[in-house]
Design an enzyme around this catalytic site. Structure first.
Site, mmCIF file in Angstrom:
data_model
loop_
_atom_site.group_PDB
_atom_site.id
_atom_site.type_symbol
_atom_site.label_atom_id
_atom_site.label_comp_id
_atom_site.label_asym_id
_atom_site.label_seq_id
_atom_site.Cartn_x
_atom_site.Cartn_y
_atom_site.Cartn_z
ATOM 1 N N ARG A 43 0.812 -1.214 0.000
ATOM 2 C CA ARG A 43 0.000 0.000 0.000
ATOM 3 C C ARG A 43 0.853 1.276 0.000
ATOM 4 O O ARG A 43 0.401 2.339 0.427
ATOM 5 C CB ARG A 43 -0.969 0.022 1.185
ATOM 6 C CG ARG A 43 -2.046 -1.043 1.132
ATOM 7 C CD ARG A 43 -2.879 -1.065 2.398
ATOM 8 N NE ARG A 43 -3.976 -2.010 2.298
ATOM 9 C CZ ARG A 43 -5.253 -1.686 2.085
ATOM 10 N NH1 ARG A 43 -5.585 -0.411 1.936
ATOM 11 N NH2 ARG A 43 -6.185 -2.611 2.024
ATOM 12 N N ASP A 204 4.806 24.044 12.591
ATOM 13 C CA ASP A 204 3.787 25.085 12.458
ATOM 14 C C ASP A 204 3.482 25.643 13.848
ATOM 15 O O ASP A 204 3.748 24.987 14.859
ATOM 16 C CB ASP A 204 2.498 24.518 11.860
ATOM 17 C CG ASP A 204 2.733 23.763 10.569
ATOM 18 O OD1 ASP A 204 2.623 24.386 9.505
ATOM 19 O OD2 ASP A 204 3.042 22.546 10.628
#
EC number: 2.4.2.1
Length: 234
Positions: A43, A204
């Site tokens: 995946r 951030d």
């Protein structure tokens, strides 16, 4: 081999670093490990095993959010025998004294819910880091001169949060930063008797709205990886 991890028995080391981004796993393995070998790409979730200072280490992506991390951490623990799991990732700062590029060592993790919440019923379980790893990581960060903060973080189950009241309460109660995985990792480690820690770089800031430019994020995360490796084998 498991449903989500294609590694053969013995391919996964007892010490696993878990960034959310599989490409960050690739970068960290190629940058910090000797002779890294790709052991999983099912995946697109990349995992690599190599050595660091003679110690076997696996660096395996977890994906974004607690449900994804829960799948990989469960399989790494129950099927591959991982003993030490350290999340390496980014966080949004929630306090004025925490700056971009600082490192947060998550001592505890608050959350509204985790994939494990249902088994506790009315109990508010308090997930926490392994003390030995936490202490070793703080010492490693101090030796490197990396500005580091130790304390509580918030593991959110949504990225686009529409509850400013909740953010205000987190800030009021001294929560250092927000991310989306550590609470479930700490809970799984407690359940299975493993060691876990989250070493996070501030990318951030929720108060100033500053953010690291994408070109700098990779180079700024090197200290975090080195701190995690040194803590794992202290």
């Amino acid at each position: 081999m498991t449903i989500h991890i294609g590694a053969a028995p013995g391919d996964i080391a007892e010490t696993v670093l878990m960034p959310g981004d599989p490409l960050r796993a690739k970068w960290a393995a190629e940058t910090f490990l000797d002779d890294p070998v790709c052991v999983n790409e099912v995946r697109g979730m990349l995992g690599f095993t190599g050595t660091w200072c003679g110690h076997r280490v696996t660096i395996h992506g977890s994906g974004m959010g607690m449900p994804s991390l829960s799948i990989y951490a469960n399989e790494l623990i129950t099927e591959y025998g991982a003993q030490t799991l350290i999340r390496i990732g980014s966080t949004g700062a929630m306090q004025n004294h925490v700056a971009l590029r600082d490192v947060i060592l998550a001592m505890t993790c608050s959350s509204i819910s985790t994939p494990s919440s249902g088994i506790f019923c009315e109990l508010n379980f308090a997930p926490c880091a392994d003390w030995g790893l936490l202490k070793a990581a703080e010492a490693a960060a101090g030796a490197k001169g990396t500005k580091t903060h130790v304390g509580g973080i918030y593991s959110s189950d949504v990225f686009y949060d529409e509850r400013p009241d909740l953010t205000e309460q987190m800030i009021r109660h001294g929560v250092l930063g927000v991310e989306m995985e550590a609470a479930e990792l700490y809970t799984l480690a407690a359940r299975h008797g493993r060691r876990a820690l989250a070493v996070l770089t501030v990318s951030d800031h929720l108060l100033t709205h500053d953010a690291l430019p994408s070109a700098e994020r990779q180079s700024s995360f090197g200290d975090m990886v080195e701190i995690a490796l040194e803590a794992a084998f202290a």
